[in-house]
Write a protein that holds these residues in place. Structure first.
Motif, PDB file in Angstrom:
ATOM      1  N   LYS A   1       0.832  -1.209   0.000  1.00 48.33           N
ATOM      2  CA  LYS A   1       0.000   0.000   0.000  1.00 48.33           C
ATOM      3  C   LYS A   1       0.868   1.260   0.000  1.00 48.33           C
ATOM      4  CE  LYS A   1      -3.821   2.235   2.460  1.00 48.33           C
ATOM      5  NZ  LYS A   1      -4.726   2.168   3.632  1.00 48.33           N
ATOM      6  N   LEU A   2       1.861   1.310   0.888  1.00 52.43           N
ATOM      7  CA  LEU A   2       2.721   2.495   0.947  1.00 52.43           C
ATOM      8  C   LEU A   2       3.639   2.581  -0.273  1.00 52.43           C
ATOM      9  CD1 LEU A   2       3.740   2.780   4.721  1.00 52.43           C
ATOM     10  CD2 LEU A   2       2.010   4.078   3.459  1.00 52.43           C
ATOM     11  N   LEU A   3       4.106   1.439  -0.741  1.00 58.97           N
ATOM     12  CA  LEU A   3       4.962   1.439  -1.935  1.00 58.97           C
ATOM     13  C   LEU A   3       4.202   1.968  -3.149  1.00 58.97           C
ATOM     14  CD1 LEU A   3       6.786  -1.961  -1.392  1.00 58.97           C
ATOM     15  CD2 LEU A   3       7.926   0.263  -1.593  1.00 58.97           C
ATOM     16  N   ALA A   4       2.933   1.576  -3.259  1.00 58.98           N
ATOM     17  CA  ALA A   4       2.115   2.020  -4.388  1.00 58.98           C
ATOM     18  C   ALA A   4       1.803   3.515  -4.316  1.00 58.98           C
ATOM     19  CB  ALA A   4       0.813   1.222  -4.439  1.00 58.98           C
ATOM     20  N   ALA A   5       1.842   4.065  -3.100  1.00 61.42           N
ATOM     21  CA  ALA A   5       1.505   5.485  -2.913  1.00 61.42           C
ATOM     22  C   ALA A   5       2.677   6.416  -3.222  1.00 61.42           C
ATOM     23  CB  ALA A   5       1.035   5.714  -1.477  1.00 61.42           C
ATOM     24  N   ILE A   6       3.879   5.856  -3.401  1.00 59.87           N
ATOM     25  CA  ILE A   6       5.055   6.681  -3.688  1.00 59.87           C
ATOM     26  C   ILE A   6       4.975   7.159  -5.132  1.00 59.87           C
ATOM     27  CG2 ILE A   6       7.574   6.696  -3.886  1.00 59.87           C
ATOM     28  CD1 ILE A   6       7.538   4.424  -1.735  1.00 59.87           C
ATOM     29  N   PRO A   7       5.075   8.455  -5.364  1.00 57.39           N
ATOM     30  CA  PRO A   7       4.988   8.970  -6.747  1.00 57.39           C
ATOM     31  C   PRO A   7       6.046   8.334  -7.646  1.00 57.39           C
ATOM     32  CG  PRO A   7       4.945  10.766  -5.149  1.00 57.39           C
ATOM     33  CD  PRO A   7       5.297   9.533  -4.387  1.00 57.39           C
ATOM     34  N   ALA A   8       5.649   7.918  -8.819  1.00 58.01           N
ATOM     35  CA  ALA A   8       6.579   7.280  -9.755  1.00 58.01           C
ATOM     36  C   ALA A   8       7.487   8.309 -10.418  1.00 58.01           C
ATOM     37  CB  ALA A   8       5.802   6.511 -10.814  1.00 58.01           C
ATOM     38  N   LYS A   9       6.966   9.526 -10.566  1.00 61.95           N
ATOM     39  CA  LYS A   9       7.707  10.581 -11.267  1.00 61.95           C
ATOM     40  C   LYS A   9       8.743  11.228 -10.344  1.00 61.95           C
ATOM     41  CE  LYS A   9       6.760  15.019 -13.574  1.00 61.95           C
ATOM     42  NZ  LYS A   9       7.361  15.924 -12.589  1.00 61.95           N
ATOM     43  N   THR A  10       9.923  11.489 -10.877  1.00 61.06           N
ATOM     44  CA  THR A  10      10.943  12.224 -10.122  1.00 61.06           C
ATOM     45  C   THR A  10      10.540  13.692 -10.049  1.00 61.06           C
ATOM     46  OG1 THR A  10      12.669  10.721 -10.863  1.00 61.06           O
ATOM     47  CG2 THR A  10      13.385  12.861 -10.033  1.00 61.06           C
ATOM     48  N   MET A  11      10.556  14.237  -8.859  1.00 58.53           N
ATOM     49  CA  MET A  11      10.092  15.604  -8.652  1.00 58.53           C
ATOM     50  C   MET A  11      11.075  16.638  -9.189  1.00 58.53           C
ATOM     51  SD  MET A  11       8.358  15.632  -4.837  1.00 58.53           S
ATOM     52  CE  MET A  11       9.839  15.090  -3.969  1.00 58.53           C
ATOM     53  N   THR A  12      10.527  17.734  -9.700  1.00 60.34           N
ATOM     54  CA  THR A  12      11.329  18.901 -10.074  1.00 60.34           C
ATOM     55  C   THR A  12      11.624  19.694  -8.801  1.00 60.34           C
ATOM     56  OG1 THR A  12       9.388  20.307 -10.363  1.00 60.34           O
ATOM     57  CG2 THR A  12      10.124  19.049 -12.285  1.00 60.34           C
ATOM     58  N   LYS A  13      12.465  20.700  -8.926  1.00 60.95           N
ATOM     59  CA  LYS A  13      12.791  21.539  -7.766  1.00 60.95           C
ATOM     60  C   LYS A  13      11.536  22.202  -7.205  1.00 60.95           C
ATOM     61  CE  LYS A  13      16.788  23.528  -7.999  1.00 60.95           C
ATOM     62  NZ  LYS A  13      17.892  24.464  -8.313  1.00 60.95           N
ATOM     63  N   ALA A  14      10.679  22.693  -8.094  1.00 62.60           N
ATOM     64  CA  ALA A  14       9.446  23.337  -7.647  1.00 62.60           C
ATOM     65  C   ALA A  14       8.531  22.332  -6.938  1.00 62.60           C
ATOM     66  CB  ALA A  14       8.718  23.958  -8.835  1.00 62.60           C
ATOM     67  N   GLU A  15       8.505  21.110  -7.460  1.00 61.09           N
ATOM     68  CA  GLU A  15       7.671  20.069  -6.842  1.00 61.09           C
ATOM     69  C   GLU A  15       8.221  19.649  -5.482  1.00 61.09           C
ATOM     70  OE1 GLU A  15       5.826  18.021 -10.901  1.00 61.09           O
ATOM     71  OE2 GLU A  15       7.775  17.353 -10.136  1.00 61.09           O
ATOM     72  N   VAL A  16       9.546  19.684  -5.333  1.00 63.91           N
ATOM     73  CA  VAL A  16      10.145  19.369  -4.026  1.00 63.91           C
ATOM     74  C   VAL A  16       9.720  20.409  -2.993  1.00 63.91           C
ATOM     75  CG1 VAL A  16      12.316  19.276  -2.727  1.00 63.91           C
ATOM     76  CG2 VAL A  16      12.116  18.055  -4.882  1.00 63.91           C
ATOM     77  N   VAL A  17       9.745  21.664  -3.399  1.00 66.72           N
ATOM     78  CA  VAL A  17       9.322  22.733  -2.479  1.00 66.72           C
ATOM     79  C   VAL A  17       7.874  22.519  -2.044  1.00 66.72           C
ATOM     80  CG1 VAL A  17       8.861  25.213  -2.259  1.00 66.72           C
ATOM     81  CG2 VAL A  17      10.972  24.421  -3.360  1.00 66.72           C
ATOM     82  N   ALA A  18       7.010  22.193  -3.003  1.00 68.43           N
ATOM     83  CA  ALA A  18       5.608  21.925  -2.669  1.00 68.43           C
ATOM     84  C   ALA A  18       5.503  20.703  -1.751  1.00 68.43           C
ATOM     85  CB  ALA A  18       4.801  21.711  -3.952  1.00 68.43           C
ATOM     86  N   TYR A  19       6.328  19.698  -2.016  1.00 64.47           N
ATOM     87  CA  TYR A  19       6.305  18.457  -1.237  1.00 64.47           C
ATOM     88  C   TYR A  19       6.711  18.709   0.212  1.00 64.47           C
ATOM     89  CZ  TYR A  19       7.218  13.524  -0.101  1.00 64.47           C
ATOM     90  OH  TYR A  19       7.210  12.272   0.463  1.00 64.47           O
ATOM     91  N   VAL A  20       7.822  19.426   0.417  1.00 63.03           N
ATOM     92  CA  VAL A  20       8.267  19.678   1.803  1.00 63.03           C
ATOM     93  C   VAL A  20       7.326  20.648   2.506  1.00 63.03           C
ATOM     94  CG1 VAL A  20      10.682  19.124   1.331  1.00 63.03           C
ATOM     95  CG2 VAL A  20       9.930  21.493   1.188  1.00 63.03           C
ATOM     96  N   THR A  21       6.705  21.543   1.741  1.00 64.70           N
ATOM     97  CA  THR A  21       5.696  22.435   2.336  1.00 64.70           C
ATOM     98  C   THR A  21       4.526  21.607   2.868  1.00 64.70           C
ATOM     99  OG1 THR A  21       6.298  24.240   0.839  1.00 64.70           O
ATOM    100  CG2 THR A  21       4.128  24.373   1.883  1.00 64.70           C
ATOM    101  N   GLY A  22       4.129  20.596   2.104  1.00 60.38           N
ATOM    102  CA  GLY A  22       3.065  19.693   2.535  1.00 60.38           C
ATOM    103  C   GLY A  22       3.472  18.863   3.740  1.00 60.38           C
ATOM    104  N   LEU A  23       4.719  18.378   3.746  1.00 66.60           N
ATOM    105  CA  LEU A  23       5.218  17.613   4.898  1.00 66.60           C
ATOM    106  C   LEU A  23       5.184  18.471   6.158  1.00 66.60           C
ATOM    107  CD1 LEU A  23       8.405  15.713   3.593  1.00 66.60           C
ATOM    108  CD2 LEU A  23       6.217  14.702   4.252  1.00 66.60           C
ATOM    109  N   GLN A  24       5.645  19.693   6.019  1.00 64.92           N
ATOM    110  CA  GLN A  24       5.683  20.597   7.169  1.00 64.92           C
ATOM    111  C   GLN A  24       4.274  20.878   7.694  1.00 64.92           C
ATOM    112  OE1 GLN A  24       7.048  24.738   6.617  1.00 64.92           O
ATOM    113  NE2 GLN A  24       8.632  24.292   8.129  1.00 64.92           N
ATOM    114  N   ALA A  25       3.336  21.067   6.769  1.00 60.16           N
ATOM    115  CA  ALA A  25       1.942  21.315   7.169  1.00 60.16           C
ATOM    116  C   ALA A  25       1.363  20.114   7.923  1.00 60.16           C
ATOM    117  CB  ALA A  25       1.093  21.622   5.936  1.00 60.16           C
ATOM    118  N   LYS A  26       1.723  18.900   7.478  1.00 62.71           N
ATOM    119  CA  LYS A  26       1.243  17.696   8.162  1.00 62.71           C
ATOM    120  C   LYS A  26       1.845  17.583   9.565  1.00 62.71           C
ATOM    121  CE  LYS A  26       0.240  14.958   4.032  1.00 62.71           C
ATOM    122  NZ  LYS A  26       0.651  13.856   3.154  1.00 62.71           N
ATOM    123  N   LEU A  27       3.108  17.963   9.697  1.00 60.40           N
ATOM    124  CA  LEU A  27       3.734  17.956  11.023  1.00 60.40           C
ATOM    125  C   LEU A  27       2.993  18.887  11.969  1.00 60.40           C
ATOM    126  CD1 LEU A  27       7.546  18.116  10.154  1.00 60.40           C
ATOM    127  CD2 LEU A  27       6.404  16.239  11.341  1.00 60.40           C
TER     128      LEU A  27
END
Length: 218
Positions: free
Chosen positions: A26-52
């Motif tokens: 389940k968790l393996l399937a939820a990992i995005p297949a696409k390699t993130m761009t720099k802008a996508e990384v920023v959005a990703y860590v922003t989301g992680l921080q919000a979840k924290l």
């Protein structure tokens, strides 16, 4: 100096049966297949921080992190995050690293540390997208390959675990954590001689409990 050397998840085991982690499809399937761009990384860590921030029970630690960031200049925030980690305060460490990356998405060391601490905190599925972003830019990084290997190991994906741990070891033959985990995998699969060699190489890199206990068993 490599600030991530001692951050990777080490394997410990108290069960004589040496079970490998079950595959978490389940968790393996939820990992995005696409390699993130720099802008996508920023959005990703922003989301992680919000979840924290939203996570129940984290309020006091988030306040501690914010107070630390207010007290010290931005130039030392990365070091402050690692200090929190050494004190076993993973939430402030993760929160601050997310802020460091948001401010400077080119800070690959902060990303490596974020990935390592996510592994250590039990969020390997959140760690993998960060390491995957780094890998094309640093394919010969033992740290990045080890972070990926440790994450896949925790998720029970042994093929990818072996792939990335082996890469880390080929780059850094005495890598502490990569050898310890590869030793564990081989021991669990009944290959004691290979396991003993890997535990030995792990201990040559530096003392760690997982390899020390493993070498006694092999």
């Amino acid at each position: 100096k490599n600030n991530t050397k001692n951050l990777q998840q080490s394997v410990t085991n108290d069960d004589d049966a040496l079970p490998l982690p079950a595959r978490n499809s389940k968790l393996l399937a939820a990992i995005p297949a696409k390699t993130m761009t720099k802008a996508e990384v920023v959005a990703y860590v922003t989301g992680l921080q919000a979840k924290l921030v939203k996570q129940k029970g984290n309020a006091a630690e988030i306040k501690t992190a914010q107070a630390g960031m207010k007290k010290y200049p931005a130039s030392v925030h990365h070091g402050l995050a690692l200090l929190f980690f050494t004190k076993k305060q993973e939430v402030p460490a993760l929160y601050i690293l997310c802020s460091v990356i948001k401010a400077n998405p080119a800070n690959s060391l902060a990303m490596s540390n974020l990935a390592a601490i996510l592994n250590h905190a039990g969020f390997p599925h959140k760690s993998i997208p960060v390491s995957r972003h780094l890998l094309p830019h640093a394919p010969k990084s033992a740290v990045v390959n080890n972070n990926l290997g440790q994450a896949y190991f925790q998720l029970g994906d042994m093929d990818n675990a072996i792939r990335f741990l082996s890469a880390a070891i080929s780059i850094e033959p005495l890598h502490i954590e990569a050898n310890a985990t590869m030793g564990y995998i081989n021991e669990a699969r009944g290959n004691a001689s290979a396991a003993a060699g890997q535990y030995s190489n792990s201990l040559k890199g530096g003392y760690n409990k997982a390899a020390a206990e493993g070498i006694k068993r092999t």
